[in-house]
Motif scaffolding. Structure first.
Motif, PDB file in Angstrom:
ATOM      1  N   HIS A   3       1.347   0.004 -14.058  1.00  0.00           N
ATOM      2  CA  HIS A   3       0.015  -0.353 -14.570  1.00  0.00           C
ATOM      3  C   HIS A   3      -0.795   0.882 -14.939  1.00  0.00           C
TER       4      HIS A   3
ATOM      5  N   LEU B  69      -1.791  -4.965 -16.632  1.00  0.00           N
ATOM      6  CA  LEU B  69      -1.210  -6.008 -15.783  1.00  0.00           C
ATOM      7  C   LEU B  69       0.060  -6.576 -16.407  1.00  0.00           C
TER       8      LEU B  69
ATOM      9  N   ASP C 155       0.018  -9.241  -9.021  1.00  0.00           N
ATOM     10  CA  ASP C 155      -0.366 -10.353  -9.889  1.00  0.00           C
ATOM     11  C   ASP C 155      -1.368 -11.249  -9.154  1.00  0.00           C
TER      12      ASP C 155
ATOM     13  N   ARG D 168      -4.937  -9.864  -9.015  1.00  0.00           N
ATOM     14  CA  ARG D 168      -5.784 -10.096 -10.184  1.00  0.00           C
ATOM     15  C   ARG D 168      -6.157 -11.568 -10.337  1.00  0.00           C
TER      16      ARG D 168
ATOM     17  N   TYR E  42      -8.784  -8.495 -16.280  1.00  0.00           N
ATOM     18  CA  TYR E  42      -7.368  -8.183 -16.093  1.00  0.00           C
ATOM     19  C   TYR E  42      -6.471  -9.401 -16.322  1.00  0.00           C
TER      20      TYR E  42
END
Length: 591
Positions: free
Chosen positions: A420, A457, A482, A485, A537
């Motif tokens: 990222h 992301l 994941d 976010r 994101y």
């Protein structure tokens, strides 16, 4: 997350409801009109550098390295008036006479100005200090200075000498904020006194501002070094430390007691409108906070199901909550020292680099490095961030990693974090933008959060295509990131628009993620102090992933993942709606 507090002035976005209808532009721009547009862009770029010397520094332009921005109320008002005048001037240029590429530049700059002008109503500048940065961490800009000549050191001395004026301006803004009822939440501002105290030293050589004087390049003559050191110590003793003592007295005794007990931005004047505005600003969509909250709940449920599968694959027999505890606490997931942790991060970066050719045809030319986050801000900042390279290529990009309390930095998060923040995430996105052919500088340095953080992301999932997630614990790390976010969508909107408490947000985060409590608390406090930004994101990632699926479905065997990823990056940073139009055109061209 790139280093947002240092680069906030580069961020620009606008809700996509303002996007123009699709039109057929001329094949080539009218010559006189294009010249007028290019001259306008050049003049506005120069204005931006002149008015924000910090931005000039980050872009590698040394002309203004001896000064800071003028943050007086009068100067801020003047800049706002100049933005309004710039929008009027732009609209005198005949957009209909421009070709597609120039229309994109025109529209993007118009959006930036429109957004800047719309934000004037909310007077965000009345809260000049955050627990993640402000005048109390002004020394951080030295991280991007070259210090290659005697003049570079003299410029830094001039900035140091100007700290009393900078502090006075920050205090004046805070006083005005108190009068207007615009003050930040006390729970996050309670972190700031320690940051101010770190600048108040008895020995000048211990000041964060003194670091550049601990070493000199060969280009600085020996005859200059003694004088530079003496000037630095005198300036710190007579200017820097007294300025921070003044800030400390005002902040601790007057300002902090007047900060608010509530955490929701909606508790500020015009707060509900401000939060709705921020949701559209950061996501570049028309989504309302309530809609974003629901998207978050659905994503959390989906990712939890995936986590259950990976847990079963590891052979762990307890509940998901127990598995999270195991991931947070087992010593095998942690390095023992900051030095070992830094070396581990650098090893992960080296592992990623050769696999990039599996998912890209185009590799940016600008290199990047891995650095530790400075000690004076590490306790209060995020796990890592990215600092873009200089626009002229004179400084590489840097991936900054947090070495504070290595026992809270699990190794299973390192692959998605590096994908990222470094490659192919933020470094690729920024470096490729700098290589846009014939684009004006504002386009090469633009940063729309939904595009940039959505790409970061999305890049985490490219680890599967690169063959990097062969270990189930690394896959759990990807899912944890994941989930991180997805949780943001729920807790950010929960705290700022649905009445959630800070404690409820922390517990929700802990219940759905294996991230350590140190990280979770820092994250929740970040969302409190920076409302709406964290929404971008997941919204951006969902759009880029959706477009990839669409391209694969419509192109079938003609779909080339490397070409798709290149196509996403070749626009530079744009609103999500603009990206979607570009990918639709790219699909049609492939067909």
């Amino acid at each position: 997350m790139f280093k947002h507090l240092l680069l906030a002035a580069l961020i620009a976005a606008i809700p996509v409801s303002t996007l123009r209808a699709v039109e057929t532009p001329p094949a080539v721009s009218d010559s006189a009109t294009k010249q007028a547009l290019d001259a306008f862009f050049a003049a506005q770029w120069e204005r931006g550098l002149r008015e924000s010397p910090e931005n000039a520094t980050y872009n590698g332009d040394k002309r203004f390295n001896d000064r800071w921005s003028d943050n007086s109320i009068q100067a801020i008002g003047k800049r706002e008036a100049e933005d309004r005048a710039a929008l009027e001037q732009l609209r005198t240029i005949d957009r209909e006479a421009l070709a597609a590429a120039d229309r994109l530049n025109y529209d993007t700059f118009e959006w930036q100005l429109e957004h800047s002008i719309a934000a004037q109503r909310f007077r965000g500048y009345l809260q000049p200090i955050s627990h993640q940065g402000g005048i109390q961490t002004a020394d951080g800009i030295a991280e991007v200075l070259s210090f290659a000549s005697t003049k570079d050191y003299r410029d830094w001395l001039a900035r140091m000498a100007a700290m009393p004026e900078q502090v006075d301006q920050a205090i004046a803004l805070m006083k005005e904020g108190v009068k207007a009822g615009s003050v930040p939440p006390k729970v996050v501002m309670e972190r700031v006194p320690a940051q101010i105290a770190a600048q108040i030293v008895d020995e000048p050589a211990r000041s964060p501002f003194y670091r550049p004087f601990t070493r000199f390049p060969d280009a600085v003559p020996e005859s200059d070094r003694k004088a530079l050191v003496a000037d630095a110590q005198r300036t710190i003793r007579e200017k820097v430390v007294p300025a921070y003592r003044t800030l400390q007295a005002y902040f601790n005794d007057e300002y902090l007691p007047k900060t608010r007990d509530s955490i929701a931005v909606t508790d500020q004047p015009d707060g509900a409108d401000y939060y709705a505005y921020l949701a559209g600003y950061y996501t570049t969509t028309d989504l309302k906070p309530a809609q974003i909250h629901e998207i978050g709940l659905k994503e959390v449920a989906r990712i939890r199901a995936e986590m259950e599968k990976v847990k079963a694959e590891t052979g762990f027999e307890g509940t998901l909550a127990e598995f999270f505890t195991y991931l947070r606490t087992d010593p095998k997931f942690f390095e023992k020292t900051p030095e070992a942790l830094l070396e581990r991060y650098r090893s992960v970066a080296k592992r990623i680099d050769p696999e990039l050719v599996k998912v890209f045809h185009t590799i940016p030319r600008l290199p990047y490095g891995v650095r530790p986050i400075p000690d004076n801000i590490a306790p209060d900042t995020t796990t890592a961030y990215y600092m873009p390279g200089a626009a002229d290529g004179s400084r590489p990009g840097y991936y900054y990693v947090n070495l504070y309390k290595p026992e809270t930095r699990p190794t299973w998060e390192m692959i998605p974090l590096s994908l990222h923040e470094a490659v192919p995430g933020h470094h690729f996105q920024f470096a490729r933008a700098l290589e846009l052919p014939d684009a004006p500088m504002f386009r090469r340095t633009a940063y729309f959060v939904a595009y940039g953080e959505g790409w970061g992301l999305y890049a985490e999932r490219l680890g599967y295509d690169m063959g990097l997630y062969d270990d189930p614990y690394d896959r759990m790390g990807q899912l944890a990131y994941d989930m991180w976010r997805a949780v943001r969508l729920v807790v950010d909107t929960g705290m700022h628009s649905q009445g959630w408490s800070r404690e409820r947000a922390i517990e929700y985060f802990m219940d759905n993620s294996p991230k350590t409590r140190q990280d979770v608390v820092n994250e929740i406090d970040r969302y409190i102090s920076w409302p709406g930004q964290a929404l971008a994101y997941k919204i951006g990632q969902l759009k880029i992933s959706e477009l990839r699926e669409k391209a694969a479905r419509e192109l079938g065997p003609k779909f080339d993942l490397r070409a798709y990823n290149d196509a996403v990056l070749e626009t530079g940073s744009v609103p999500l709606d603009v990206l979607e139009k570009h990918i639709d055109a790219w699909i049609a061209a492939q067909e």
